[in-house]
Design an enzyme around this catalytic site. Sequence first.
Site, PDB file in Angstrom:
ATOM      1  N   GLU A  18      -8.431  -4.786 -13.250  1.00  0.00           N
ATOM      2  CA  GLU A  18      -9.092  -4.488 -11.980  1.00  0.00           C
ATOM      3  C   GLU A  18      -9.897  -3.199 -12.089  1.00  0.00           C
ATOM      4  O   GLU A  18      -9.780  -2.454 -13.063  1.00  0.00           O
ATOM      5  CB  GLU A  18      -8.050  -4.320 -10.856  1.00  0.00           C
ATOM      6  CG  GLU A  18      -7.837  -5.562 -10.001  1.00  0.00           C
ATOM      7  CD  GLU A  18      -8.877  -5.679  -8.899  1.00  0.00           C
ATOM      8  OE1 GLU A  18      -9.894  -4.966  -8.951  1.00  0.00           O
ATOM      9  OE2 GLU A  18      -8.663  -6.489  -7.978  1.00  0.00           O
ATOM     10  N   ARG A 102       1.521  -0.655  -1.601  1.00  0.00           N
ATOM     11  CA  ARG A 102       0.982   0.046  -2.764  1.00  0.00           C
ATOM     12  C   ARG A 102      -0.517   0.213  -2.576  1.00  0.00           C
ATOM     13  O   ARG A 102      -1.152  -0.505  -1.799  1.00  0.00           O
ATOM     14  CB  ARG A 102       1.249  -0.717  -4.062  1.00  0.00           C
ATOM     15  CG  ARG A 102       0.515  -2.054  -4.165  1.00  0.00           C
ATOM     16  CD  ARG A 102       0.501  -2.553  -5.600  1.00  0.00           C
ATOM     17  NE  ARG A 102      -0.086  -3.884  -5.749  1.00  0.00           N
ATOM     18  CZ  ARG A 102      -1.385  -4.141  -5.866  1.00  0.00           C
ATOM     19  NH1 ARG A 102      -2.266  -3.147  -5.805  1.00  0.00           N
ATOM     20  NH2 ARG A 102      -1.827  -5.385  -6.022  1.00  0.00           N
ATOM     21  N   ASN A 104      -4.357  -0.205  -3.601  1.00  0.00           N
ATOM     22  CA  ASN A 104      -5.133  -1.253  -4.240  1.00  0.00           C
ATOM     23  C   ASN A 104      -6.453  -0.653  -4.709  1.00  0.00           C
ATOM     24  O   ASN A 104      -6.452   0.273  -5.500  1.00  0.00           O
ATOM     25  CB  ASN A 104      -5.311  -2.435  -3.283  1.00  0.00           C
ATOM     26  CG  ASN A 104      -5.726  -3.711  -3.986  1.00  0.00           C
ATOM     27  OD1 ASN A 104      -5.334  -3.945  -5.132  1.00  0.00           O
ATOM     28  ND2 ASN A 104      -6.509  -4.542  -3.328  1.00  0.00           N
ATOM     29  N   ASN A 155      -9.423  -3.870   0.072  1.00  0.00           N
ATOM     30  CA  ASN A 155      -9.884  -4.204  -1.278  1.00  0.00           C
ATOM     31  C   ASN A 155     -11.261  -3.607  -1.547  1.00  0.00           C
ATOM     32  O   ASN A 155     -11.500  -2.451  -1.213  1.00  0.00           O
ATOM     33  CB  ASN A 155      -9.853  -5.724  -1.483  1.00  0.00           C
ATOM     34  CG  ASN A 155      -9.361  -6.100  -2.866  1.00  0.00           C
ATOM     35  OD1 ASN A 155      -9.672  -5.440  -3.852  1.00  0.00           O
ATOM     36  ND2 ASN A 155      -8.584  -7.173  -2.952  1.00  0.00           N
ATOM     37  N   ASP A 205     -12.452 -10.058  -3.417  1.00  0.00           N
ATOM     38  CA  ASP A 205     -11.673  -9.019  -4.096  1.00  0.00           C
ATOM     39  C   ASP A 205     -12.550  -7.775  -4.252  1.00  0.00           C
ATOM     40  O   ASP A 205     -13.033  -7.237  -3.278  1.00  0.00           O
ATOM     41  CB  ASP A 205     -11.153  -9.571  -5.429  1.00  0.00           C
ATOM     42  CG  ASP A 205      -9.943  -8.823  -5.965  1.00  0.00           C
ATOM     43  OD1 ASP A 205      -9.837  -7.617  -5.720  1.00  0.00           O
ATOM     44  OD2 ASP A 205      -9.104  -9.443  -6.642  1.00  0.00           O
TER      45      ASP A 205
END
Length: 300
Positions: A18, A102, A104, A155, A205
């Site tokens: 990512e 958490r 991202n 995101n 995303d």
Amino acid sequence: MAHPKIEAVVKERHRMAECPVWEEKAGQLLFVDINAGTVCRWSPLSGDVQTVGLGDRVGCVALHGQMGSYVVASGTRLGLLDWDSAQVQWLAWLDRDKPHNRFNDGKVDPAGRFVAGTMPEASAPGVWQPGQGSLYTLYADHLVVRQLDRLGISNGLDWSLDHRTFYHVDSLAYAVQAYDYHLQTGSVENPRLLYQLPQAQGMPDGLCVDATGMLWVACIDGGSIIRLDPQTGTRLCTLELPVSRVTSCCFGGPDYSELYVTSAADGLSREQLQWEPQAGHVFKVTGLGVRGLASRPFAG
């Protein structure tokens, strides 16, 4: 769109690669493997990948003004990673009241602030508790301010060329949103829907903006990246990848004409992995006919 060439350049099966970031000074690509808890650096010249493990899921990485130092968001903490010593100076610990959250995705804004969002861990495959995510700004003096709350999965994010609009993905809503952005303060307001993805297209995303102001949005489980015109809210084209779990993208290379794309292997069955031998690889796309913009370093 021109006829692009797509090639796997980091041929390792990352669990959840990512947040690719091009580091111009070193001519290398940074990215994270969220589920492996690692920050990675890939050199196009040597082909080598270096990793530093942080011992917790790491959502994103960004450049820092000091060479060899990077901003990281790991677990629910924000910090500065010194690459050579693999030590992190933790600056903030957020969402303490949400133990299953958490960090991202995150990115440095045009004024040098680090902006990153949180999300809940899945309670079951593909199931997330809604309204748990927030978006935070880390200022140069290490003050942290919550800009948005009650998000699904915070995101992909980036800014318009004039820095007046903030683009942000809420994956759980399958939506790309636009906000007014106040560059002097870092505050966001006036949310509006820019693009709604049909679920068949995959969940939105990571994203990045190119030099013409268009958005490139990765569609995880959609096997593609879509290019959007933020002025009209229309999809201009679709770039199909040889893997289904496409996670994020950034422009890089000597002239920012290369699009780097990360992907994930986690979430695929054994049979799917046999069908997708390149799942989890990092790809380079050339021949798109557009260029991107340099990533900004955190000013703190």
